[in-house]
Scaffold this motif. Sequence first.
Motif, PDB file in Angstrom:
ATOM      1  N   ASN B 112     -11.842  -1.475  16.212  1.00 40.23           N
ATOM      2  CA  ASN B 112     -11.883  -1.173  15.690  1.00 40.23           C
ATOM      3  C   ASN B 112     -12.347  -1.536  13.715  1.00 40.23           C
ATOM      4  OD1 ASN B 112      -9.046  -2.167  16.871  1.00 40.23           O
ATOM      5  ND2 ASN B 112      -8.327  -0.593  15.754  1.00 40.23           N
ATOM      6  N   SER B 113     -12.593  -1.373  13.363  1.00 38.51           N
ATOM      7  CA  SER B 113     -13.433  -1.068  11.798  1.00 38.51           C
ATOM      8  C   SER B 113     -12.581  -1.931  10.819  1.00 38.51           C
ATOM      9  CB  SER B 113     -13.447   0.806  10.687  1.00 38.51           C
ATOM     10  OG  SER B 113     -12.013   0.434  10.022  1.00 38.51           O
ATOM     11  N   MET B 114     -14.052  -2.152   9.702  1.00 38.04           N
ATOM     12  CA  MET B 114     -12.994  -3.283   8.996  1.00 38.04           C
ATOM     13  C   MET B 114     -11.462  -2.781   7.976  1.00 38.04           C
ATOM     14  SD  MET B 114     -15.510  -5.827   7.773  1.00 38.04           S
ATOM     15  CE  MET B 114     -15.477  -7.595   8.626  1.00 38.04           C
ATOM     16  N   ASN B 115     -11.768  -1.560   7.750  1.00 33.13           N
ATOM     17  CA  ASN B 115     -11.050  -1.124   6.909  1.00 33.13           C
ATOM     18  C   ASN B 115      -9.300  -1.174   8.366  1.00 33.13           C
ATOM     19  OD1 ASN B 115     -12.349  -1.297   4.371  1.00 33.13           O
ATOM     20  ND2 ASN B 115     -12.643   1.357   4.834  1.00 33.13           N
ATOM     21  N   GLU B 116      -9.545  -0.730   9.260  1.00 32.74           N
ATOM     22  CA  GLU B 116      -8.148  -0.863  10.525  1.00 32.74           C
ATOM     23  C   GLU B 116      -7.819  -2.222  10.206  1.00 32.74           C
ATOM     24  OE1 GLU B 116      -9.702   3.069  12.777  1.00 32.74           O
ATOM     25  OE2 GLU B 116     -10.199   0.793  13.131  1.00 32.74           O
ATOM     26  N   MET B 117      -8.943  -3.443  10.291  1.00 30.84           N
ATOM     27  CA  MET B 117      -8.384  -4.302  10.194  1.00 30.84           C
ATOM     28  C   MET B 117      -7.622  -4.629   9.490  1.00 30.84           C
ATOM     29  SD  MET B 117     -10.803  -7.949  10.503  1.00 30.84           S
ATOM     30  CE  MET B 117     -11.458  -7.616   8.928  1.00 30.84           C
ATOM     31  N   ILE B 118      -8.020  -4.878   8.352  1.00 27.53           N
ATOM     32  CA  ILE B 118      -7.370  -4.895   6.819  1.00 27.53           C
ATOM     33  C   ILE B 118      -5.806  -4.955   6.976  1.00 27.53           C
ATOM     34  CG2 ILE B 118      -6.880  -4.899   4.732  1.00 27.53           C
ATOM     35  CD1 ILE B 118      -9.078  -6.637   5.365  1.00 27.53           C
ATOM     36  N   GLU B 119      -5.990  -2.914   7.219  1.00 33.19           N
ATOM     37  CA  GLU B 119      -4.429  -2.458   7.487  1.00 33.19           C
ATOM     38  C   GLU B 119      -3.361  -3.286   8.566  1.00 33.19           C
ATOM     39  OE1 GLU B 119      -4.841   1.976   8.578  1.00 33.19           O
ATOM     40  OE2 GLU B 119      -6.145   1.904   6.941  1.00 33.19           O
ATOM     41  N   LYS B 120      -4.130  -3.282   9.498  1.00 32.31           N
ATOM     42  CA  LYS B 120      -3.664  -4.840  10.572  1.00 32.31           C
ATOM     43  C   LYS B 120      -2.990  -6.068   9.749  1.00 32.31           C
ATOM     44  CE  LYS B 120      -5.024  -2.473  15.231  1.00 32.31           C
ATOM     45  NZ  LYS B 120      -4.586  -2.904  16.818  1.00 32.31           N
ATOM     46  N   ILE B 121      -3.299  -6.034   9.408  1.00 30.60           N
ATOM     47  CA  ILE B 121      -3.367  -7.766   8.501  1.00 30.60           C
ATOM     48  C   ILE B 121      -2.312  -7.317   8.203  1.00 30.60           C
ATOM     49  CG2 ILE B 121      -4.099  -9.328   6.946  1.00 30.60           C
ATOM     50  CD1 ILE B 121      -7.001  -9.662   8.573  1.00 30.60           C
ATOM     51  N   GLU B 122      -1.860  -6.443   7.528  1.00 30.66           N
ATOM     52  CA  GLU B 122      -0.558  -5.898   6.308  1.00 30.66           C
ATOM     53  C   GLU B 122      -0.304  -5.723   6.584  1.00 30.66           C
ATOM     54  OE1 GLU B 122      -3.429  -3.442   3.090  1.00 30.66           O
ATOM     55  OE2 GLU B 122      -3.832  -5.401   2.053  1.00 30.66           O
ATOM     56  N   ASP B 123       0.058  -5.054   7.387  1.00 33.74           N
ATOM     57  CA  ASP B 123       1.250  -4.075   8.769  1.00 33.74           C
ATOM     58  C   ASP B 123       1.936  -5.346   8.710  1.00 33.74           C
ATOM     59  OD1 ASP B 123       1.247  -1.708   8.493  1.00 33.74           O
ATOM     60  OD2 ASP B 123       0.156  -1.451  10.131  1.00 33.74           O
ATOM     61  N   VAL B 124       1.216  -6.344   9.547  1.00 34.02           N
ATOM     62  CA  VAL B 124       1.869  -7.640  10.393  1.00 34.02           C
ATOM     63  C   VAL B 124       2.902  -8.518   9.206  1.00 34.02           C
ATOM     64  CG1 VAL B 124       1.444 -10.156  11.448  1.00 34.02           C
ATOM     65  CG2 VAL B 124       0.587  -7.722  12.123  1.00 34.02           C
ATOM     66  N   LEU B 125       1.354  -8.641   8.275  1.00 41.31           N
ATOM     67  CA  LEU B 125       2.068  -9.241   7.200  1.00 41.31           C
ATOM     68  C   LEU B 125       3.316  -8.573   6.496  1.00 41.31           C
ATOM     69  CD1 LEU B 125      -1.039 -10.743   5.135  1.00 41.31           C
ATOM     70  CD2 LEU B 125       0.569 -11.958   6.235  1.00 41.31           C
TER      71      LEU B 125
END
Lengths: 439, 128
Positions: B112-125
């Motif tokens: 996962n790229s860093m942007n994908e990581m941010i997306e996942k964090i926002e999804d979970v939040l």
Amino acid sequence: MRKNSITKYIITSLCIFLISLSLFVFSSGLLKNFFGDPNKYINSHFSAEDIRFFILNVLLIFILLLISWIIYLLLSVEYRAASIAGEETESITISLTQFTKLYEESPVPYVILDEAGNINDPNKATLRFFEASREEIEGQNLFYFCSKEDKEKSEKLFEYYKSDMPINKEELQFNTKKENQKFALVSVFLTKGFGPSNKGLATIFDITERKKLDKAKTEFLSLASHQLRTPTATIKWYADMLLSGSLGEFNEKQKDYINTIQKVNQNMIEITNTLLNISKIEVGSIKPEKKLVNVKELTESIFTELNPQISEKNLNIKKQYNDKLKNVEIDPKFLKIVIHNLISNAVKYTPEGGTISVKFEDSSQGRMIIVSDTGIGIPKAEQDKVFSKLFRAENARNVGTSQSSGLGLYLVKSLIENMGGNIEFSSIENQGSTFIIRL
Amino acid sequence: MNQERQKTVLIIDDDSNLRKVLVDKLSLSGFKVVGAGDGEEGLNKALEIHPDIILLDILMPKMDGWAVLGSLRSDEWGKNAKIIMLTAVEDAKAVAKAVEDGSFSYIIKTENSMNEMIEKIEDVLGSN
């Protein structure tokens, strides 16, 4: 034994000589009537009776000689036969001694099995293998000796044995008397020459050391690739950060350099992934998990991933999908690795402007995925090594040297076979290659 | 995001280089970031500061990610905490747990790229 038979011949010959001599002495006594009177020589007066007596005596001697000759012949034939039988017995005894020595001292464990699969006559190597005494293993069923892990397999092999089927180099795991785990390639030859209730000769070829080395190698591979992943992930995210521009803009040359770092690091990630997958397959820690997979969608996602390389080389892509391959029950992860490897190989080894075709077929011959290219091909002399570990064709070494580990096709074949399928290929150097996967 | 209350992310990972780049990226993305270098420290910080989301590495000294997850789930606050597991390899256990637990996801570090990581964090939040 040979000396013995010569002595017999000498004794026989002596006997015959003595018989002949006594006959001669006896007959000369009879002839005395004829030769006894010297006047008869001088006067040459032979009566008819003298002549008859003479002829009778000569005949008698002749008959007695003949009889003794026949006796001699009969005796010599008998002696010869006895001597041959003796030699045979001797040679059988030698063979038996040699066989027993070989059987007992062979480094390979041998056991004779009775009809119920019970162990008879284990040799010394067998006792060493099972770390047990003769009494402890004799009479035990060889197949029940296997460890729990191989229970199912050993029961199946026992069924084979009971239905008179030979067993050829089947790998089995055993528990020794000292509770050590050992591995062996077991073969059972069915034979009738080992006694009335014995049915087979089993060889238990110990491969424990080989398995240990294999395991150590695989564990090292797994550990090394696992440990390599964290630093590669770190590099990937640092390069990501730089390229995102959030820390300030770079000039084109700097961007180009960071891109190269990212690309090379990505290759390293792929190689470690491949190594990790290979070690998992070899250790048996991953098994295919079947799910309904849309193979078309999966292939399209791979083309999307590889699009930068495809565009860079201006490759033509031909796709021929079959709707029946929309819902295939298969492990998606395994299949993705397989198709990804084949298409990325095609991309790597096809010169600019070339063509790559992907075709799905569902016919009487089964479900097939065919990936072909107009690339550099595989030289004929090297085609038998294509699926071996670390294979790189001579002509491929000049293409994208840093991009290939030589493990891809080995992994592809292992995965396909793990899923119960097979793979074959045809290739002509400088014209292209075609890989056919049968699912 | 900037209009809302600044969300706190707790990063529990023993690799300091990886922690550093994650702290930088998440700070730049508007999060308040706290780091912990092993499982034990991470668990204590989580129970102390009650972050909005926790990025939790699996392979760590002292206490691994699964042990931290178990301890959090047995805590009154921690049982509903939003957690993203960080894995080096696609982990079957992580995938299975992520499916059964809505507040839980996973990031494969090498994929996962860093942007994908941010997306996942926002999804979970964003999920409740």
